[in-house]
Write a protein that holds these residues in place. Sequence first.
Motif, PDB file in Angstrom:
ATOM      1  N   TYR B  46     -13.890  -2.028  14.277  1.00 44.45           N
ATOM      2  CA  TYR B  46     -12.534  -2.438  14.687  1.00 44.45           C
ATOM      3  C   TYR B  46     -11.528  -1.383  14.211  1.00 44.45           C
ATOM      4  O   TYR B  46     -11.563  -0.972  13.049  1.00 44.45           O
ATOM      5  N   GLY B  47     -10.629  -0.953  15.087  1.00 45.99           N
ATOM      6  CA  GLY B  47      -9.733   0.169  14.744  1.00 45.99           C
ATOM      7  C   GLY B  47      -8.403  -0.239  14.147  1.00 45.99           C
ATOM      8  O   GLY B  47      -7.576   0.616  13.827  1.00 45.99           O
ATOM      9  N   GLY B  48      -8.184  -1.531  13.995  1.00 47.17           N
ATOM     10  CA  GLY B  48      -6.903  -1.988  13.451  1.00 47.17           C
ATOM     11  C   GLY B  48      -6.977  -2.246  11.964  1.00 47.17           C
ATOM     12  O   GLY B  48      -7.863  -1.723  11.272  1.00 47.17           O
ATOM     13  N   ILE B  49      -6.028  -3.030  11.461  1.00 48.09           N
ATOM     14  CA  ILE B  49      -6.041  -3.376  10.042  1.00 48.09           C
ATOM     15  C   ILE B  49      -5.816  -4.875   9.859  1.00 48.09           C
ATOM     16  O   ILE B  49      -5.280  -5.554  10.743  1.00 48.09           O
ATOM     17  N   GLY B  98      -9.612  -0.448   9.496  1.00 49.40           N
ATOM     18  CA  GLY B  98     -10.510   0.327  10.349  1.00 49.40           C
ATOM     19  C   GLY B  98      -9.782   1.549  10.891  1.00 49.40           C
ATOM     20  O   GLY B  98     -10.256   2.219  11.807  1.00 49.40           O
ATOM     21  N   HIS B  99      -8.596   1.818  10.335  1.00 51.07           N
ATOM     22  CA  HIS B  99      -7.770   2.918  10.849  1.00 51.07           C
ATOM     23  C   HIS B  99      -7.664   3.995   9.765  1.00 51.07           C
ATOM     24  O   HIS B  99      -7.400   3.672   8.603  1.00 51.07           O
ATOM     25  N   PRO B 100      -7.887   5.254  10.130  1.00 45.44           N
ATOM     26  CA  PRO B 100      -7.943   6.315   9.114  1.00 45.44           C
ATOM     27  C   PRO B 100      -6.654   6.486   8.297  1.00 45.44           C
ATOM     28  O   PRO B 100      -6.707   6.978   7.163  1.00 45.44           O
ATOM     29  N   ASP B 101      -5.503   6.075   8.832  1.00 44.59           N
ATOM     30  CA  ASP B 101      -4.239   6.273   8.107  1.00 44.59           C
ATOM     31  C   ASP B 101      -3.987   5.221   7.027  1.00 44.59           C
ATOM     32  O   ASP B 101      -3.051   5.363   6.237  1.00 44.59           O
ATOM     33  N   PHE B 102      -4.792   4.146   7.023  1.00 42.73           N
ATOM     34  CA  PHE B 102      -4.515   3.053   6.075  1.00 42.73           C
ATOM     35  C   PHE B 102      -5.769   2.718   5.289  1.00 42.73           C
ATOM     36  O   PHE B 102      -6.887   2.802   5.809  1.00 42.73           O
ATOM     37  N   LYS B 103      -5.552   2.303   4.036  1.00 42.61           N
ATOM     38  CA  LYS B 103      -6.710   1.875   3.236  1.00 42.61           C
ATOM     39  C   LYS B 103      -6.349   0.588   2.491  1.00 42.61           C
ATOM     40  O   LYS B 103      -5.148   0.258   2.327  1.00 42.61           O
ATOM     41  N   GLN B 104      -7.364  -0.116   2.058  1.00 41.17           N
ATOM     42  CA  GLN B 104      -7.190  -1.351   1.296  1.00 41.17           C
ATOM     43  C   GLN B 104      -6.193  -1.126   0.153  1.00 41.17           C
ATOM     44  O   GLN B 104      -6.270  -0.103  -0.539  1.00 41.17           O
ATOM     45  N   GLY B 105      -5.275  -2.044   0.014  1.00 40.19           N
ATOM     46  CA  GLY B 105      -4.312  -1.934  -1.082  1.00 40.19           C
ATOM     47  C   GLY B 105      -3.000  -1.270  -0.692  1.00 40.19           C
ATOM     48  O   GLY B 105      -1.991  -1.406  -1.391  1.00 40.19           O
ATOM     49  N   ASP B 106      -2.961  -0.558   0.451  1.00 41.84           N
ATOM     50  CA  ASP B 106      -1.694   0.046   0.905  1.00 41.84           C
ATOM     51  C   ASP B 106      -0.651  -1.046   1.160  1.00 41.84           C
ATOM     52  O   ASP B 106      -0.977  -2.126   1.675  1.00 41.84           O
ATOM     53  N   LEU B 107       0.585  -0.717   0.839  1.00 42.63           N
ATOM     54  CA  LEU B 107       1.697  -1.593   1.226  1.00 42.63           C
ATOM     55  C   LEU B 107       2.347  -1.000   2.472  1.00 42.63           C
ATOM     56  O   LEU B 107       2.511   0.224   2.569  1.00 42.63           O
ATOM     57  N   VAL B 108       2.690  -1.855   3.426  1.00 44.77           N
ATOM     58  CA  VAL B 108       3.249  -1.367   4.703  1.00 44.77           C
ATOM     59  C   VAL B 108       4.431  -2.242   5.130  1.00 44.77           C
ATOM     60  O   VAL B 108       4.555  -3.387   4.706  1.00 44.77           O
ATOM     61  N   TRP B 109       5.287  -1.672   5.967  1.00 46.36           N
ATOM     62  CA  TRP B 109       6.305  -2.500   6.636  1.00 46.36           C
ATOM     63  C   TRP B 109       6.329  -2.163   8.116  1.00 46.36           C
ATOM     64  O   TRP B 109       5.969  -1.057   8.523  1.00 46.36           O
ATOM     65  N   GLY B 110       6.734  -3.160   8.915  1.00 46.83           N
ATOM     66  CA  GLY B 110       6.792  -2.976  10.363  1.00 46.83           C
ATOM     67  C   GLY B 110       6.552  -4.305  11.056  1.00 46.83           C
ATOM     68  O   GLY B 110       6.690  -5.362  10.442  1.00 46.83           O
ATOM     69  N   ILE B 111       6.182  -4.231  12.319  1.00 45.52           N
ATOM     70  CA  ILE B 111       5.997  -5.458  13.108  1.00 45.52           C
ATOM     71  C   ILE B 111       4.664  -6.115  12.751  1.00 45.52           C
ATOM     72  O   ILE B 111       3.608  -5.486  12.814  1.00 45.52           O
ATOM     73  N   THR B 112       4.765  -7.388  12.387  1.00 43.28           N
ATOM     74  CA  THR B 112       3.573  -8.168  12.057  1.00 43.28           C
ATOM     75  C   THR B 112       3.710  -9.546  12.696  1.00 43.28           C
ATOM     76  O   THR B 112       4.785  -9.898  13.203  1.00 43.28           O
ATOM     77  N   THR B 113       2.632 -10.291  12.705  1.00 39.43           N
ATOM     78  CA  THR B 113       2.690 -11.646  13.274  1.00 39.43           C
ATOM     79  C   THR B 113       3.038 -12.653  12.180  1.00 39.43           C
ATOM     80  O   THR B 113       2.781 -12.409  11.004  1.00 39.43           O
ATOM     81  N   LEU B 119      -3.999  -9.787  11.830  1.00 41.55           N
ATOM     82  CA  LEU B 119      -4.887  -8.754  12.349  1.00 41.55           C
ATOM     83  C   LEU B 119      -4.020  -7.887  13.271  1.00 41.55           C
ATOM     84  O   LEU B 119      -3.570  -8.354  14.312  1.00 41.55           O
ATOM     85  N   LEU B 120      -3.785  -6.651  12.885  1.00 40.66           N
ATOM     86  CA  LEU B 120      -2.866  -5.815  13.657  1.00 40.66           C
ATOM     87  C   LEU B 120      -3.652  -4.696  14.334  1.00 40.66           C
ATOM     88  O   LEU B 120      -4.089  -3.748  13.686  1.00 40.66           O
ATOM     89  N   PRO B 121      -3.822  -4.813  15.663  1.00 41.02           N
ATOM     90  CA  PRO B 121      -4.701  -3.875  16.366  1.00 41.02           C
ATOM     91  C   PRO B 121      -4.122  -2.456  16.498  1.00 41.02           C
ATOM     92  O   PRO B 121      -4.873  -1.509  16.671  1.00 41.02           O
ATOM     93  N   LYS B 122      -2.776  -2.330  16.402  1.00 35.91           N
ATOM     94  CA  LYS B 122      -2.164  -0.992  16.572  1.00 35.91           C
ATOM     95  C   LYS B 122      -1.332  -0.638  15.354  1.00 35.91           C
ATOM     96  O   LYS B 122      -0.095  -0.611  15.411  1.00 35.91           O
ATOM     97  N   PRO B 123      -1.978  -0.339  14.235  1.00 41.72           N
ATOM     98  CA  PRO B 123      -1.231  -0.164  12.990  1.00 41.72           C
ATOM     99  C   PRO B 123      -0.411   1.126  12.933  1.00 41.72           C
ATOM    100  O   PRO B 123       0.387   1.307  12.015  1.00 41.72           O
ATOM    101  N   GLN B 124      -0.569   1.993  13.928  1.00 39.66           N
ATOM    102  CA  GLN B 124       0.158   3.271  13.874  1.00 39.66           C
ATOM    103  C   GLN B 124       1.682   3.085  13.894  1.00 39.66           C
ATOM    104  O   GLN B 124       2.422   3.999  13.543  1.00 39.66           O
ATOM    105  N   THR B 125       2.154   1.906  14.319  1.00 40.07           N
ATOM    106  CA  THR B 125       3.609   1.686  14.306  1.00 40.07           C
ATOM    107  C   THR B 125       4.105   1.260  12.919  1.00 40.07           C
ATOM    108  O   THR B 125       5.314   1.205  12.685  1.00 40.07           O
ATOM    109  N   LEU B 126       3.176   0.961  12.003  1.00 40.75           N
ATOM    110  CA  LEU B 126       3.592   0.537  10.653  1.00 40.75           C
ATOM    111  C   LEU B 126       3.913   1.740   9.780  1.00 40.75           C
ATOM    112  O   LEU B 126       3.382   2.839   9.989  1.00 40.75           O
ATOM    113  N   ILE B 127       4.764   1.513   8.813  1.00 42.77           N
ATOM    114  CA  ILE B 127       5.153   2.606   7.904  1.00 42.77           C
ATOM    115  C   ILE B 127       4.660   2.267   6.496  1.00 42.77           C
ATOM    116  O   ILE B 127       4.830   1.138   6.027  1.00 42.77           O
TER     117      ILE B 127
END
Lengths: 351, 351
Positions: B46-49, B98-113, B119-127
Amino acid sequence: MAEEEAAVIKRNKQVILKRYPEGLPKEDDMEVISTAAIKLKLPDGYGGILVKNLYLSCDPFQRTLMRHVPPSAGSAFHFYATDSPLFGYGVGKVLDSGHPDFKQGDLVWGITTWEEYALLPKPQTLIKILHTDVPLSYYAGILGMPGMTAYAGFYKICNPKKGENVFISAAAGAIGQLVGQFAKLSGCYVVGSAGSKEKVKLLKEKLGFDDAFNYKEEKDLKASLKRCFPEGIDIYFENVGGKTLEAVLLNMRQFGRIAVCGMISQYNIDEEEGVRNLMQLVSKRVRMEGFNCLDHLHKYSEYLDFVLPHIRQGKFVYVEDIAHGLDSAPSALVGLFLGRNVGKQLIHLSD
Amino acid sequence: MAEEEAAVIKRNKQVILKRYPEGLPKEDDMEVISTAAIKLKLPDGYGGILVKNLYLSCDPFQRTLMRHVPPSAGSAFHFYATDSPLFGYGVGKVLDSGHPDFKQGDLVWGITTWEEYALLPKPQTLIKILHTDVPLSYYAGILGMPGMTAYAGFYKICNPKKGENVFISAAAGAIGQLVGQFAKLSGCYVVGSAGSKEKVKLLKEKLGFDDAFNYKEEKDLKASLKRCFPEGIDIYFENVGGKTLEAVLLNMRQFGRIAVCGMISQYNIDEEEGVRNLMQLVSKRVRMEGFNCLDHLHKYSEYLDFVLPHIRQGKFVYVEDIAHGLDSAPSALVGLFLGRNVGKQLIHLSD
């Protein structure tokens, strides 16, 4: 000739405002009168100029001056006063000058009073006419305020890009017909709206618009615009306001630009209509900007360099609707708000 | 902690939209439900996070998504679907990636449900959140979308100059309170409007506004603005639309700028109100421009460089209104449209 005239005693004809109109201005809100005889020579020491008006220009903004607003110290311009001559743009010939920048015989364009002979105390706002191989009347149109307005509004406010979709309202008017031709020159797709079959035909057959429609025959302006622009409008050159603006907002594209030149549909009603759909500005990131050609007059020589070659090569068409004589002035001005004019409305006074 | 959690089977709580609201959204237009148990681990390939939401942000634009508009291929964003979780801005912690830019424990902000585990399939929009010496909740406020919106809208759209007069509506809200502080920092004179005595007090006593008023207590907004700005408004940061915009237009100064961020007064009515006085755009050469912080996200690091030092030095205040637990989410969101929140409305789910 001017020298001979300057010695003569003449009666002067004027168009004065008799009363502030309610709603649409009527011819009898104005009156053409003859003044006492005047000598066509300035008194010694007077710093202004005496001008013989050759062409007067009828412009929608004149309606907005027909309101009872007393002059205020801070205000940049005046409204019309009753029992005084109207003023507006025109083309004239200097008969006598007390100002170092002007001399007898100079041709000028700018703000003048609606009379045969005008005493202009502040001639520094007038622009001297240097190119006379084109019709003099053009200095009340394509080479005057309407031309500079179309140029500044389209090129400076709208930042057009090749291939963009341009919509112009009042497209057969003094300014609209020019914006359309500028937009075609820039490689845009151009559609105009106007208020009669004749004007629509003019837009399509003579002025080179890609498409045009008669807004009076359209039941649903939103749908008309969708039909003309299935992918939306990048640039709207706004001359009318009201319901047209509402429909345009729904058809704008992302990052569209609206140059607000005027809103003629709103000038003859007591209270401006409300315009809905402004949230489209946010959802589509649209810029809507009011402007006035006076802020761009320092670019007038740049404009002449651009436009004169196209006029001389016959690449730009300028459609004029010319009334003759000062007696026809009230009717010509009123006609503007009835959509009677086809093209730029002028009054020809003298050659 | 995240690693332990990732192994666990959990029931997930969600806020779903039950029906499209008519007028003001009501709490029972939404429902908080529990889903079947889920394993807090992504399937292989799975390629999301998978994110644990810590804070959810309540924003006025969410009301505009509560409409039945089917997803279309060309559209950049989706509206809400009934029986599905709402979405919006939030702050979360990556439980599995499952996305190379993010790893377990990272904190992120952006659009979430709007659920506990998303389960966010397109995490590239997160910062990714890199600075944790400031409150995490700030990434749903001053360091998130509202912050970037205030920054882009005020500095990039309004081009403020020292000494200019700035008016901000919904001034005690998530964005308004920041615009006011930015404007004071730029040496402007700043007045805000809000909907309660408490908010007005906050603006004047805590947020450094020069003046503020409760629009609900003013009989004549045009006169209120004239009183606050005898010389007119140079910059209006527009959050509300409708009658406020009408009154502002009459009080704008020559060459004024209106950054249109939103029009909350129009979101809960069937048909947008018409706005009069748009001719002021022409007579005063006013620019009115809609914008969206998404177009300015490439300036986010520039913004952090600007804002973080001011936060650390206590020079910027950020007022938050924090509800606790997902069960409080429908009420918090509805409260936004009733003006119940004082400052940025958040929902705190977990530390």
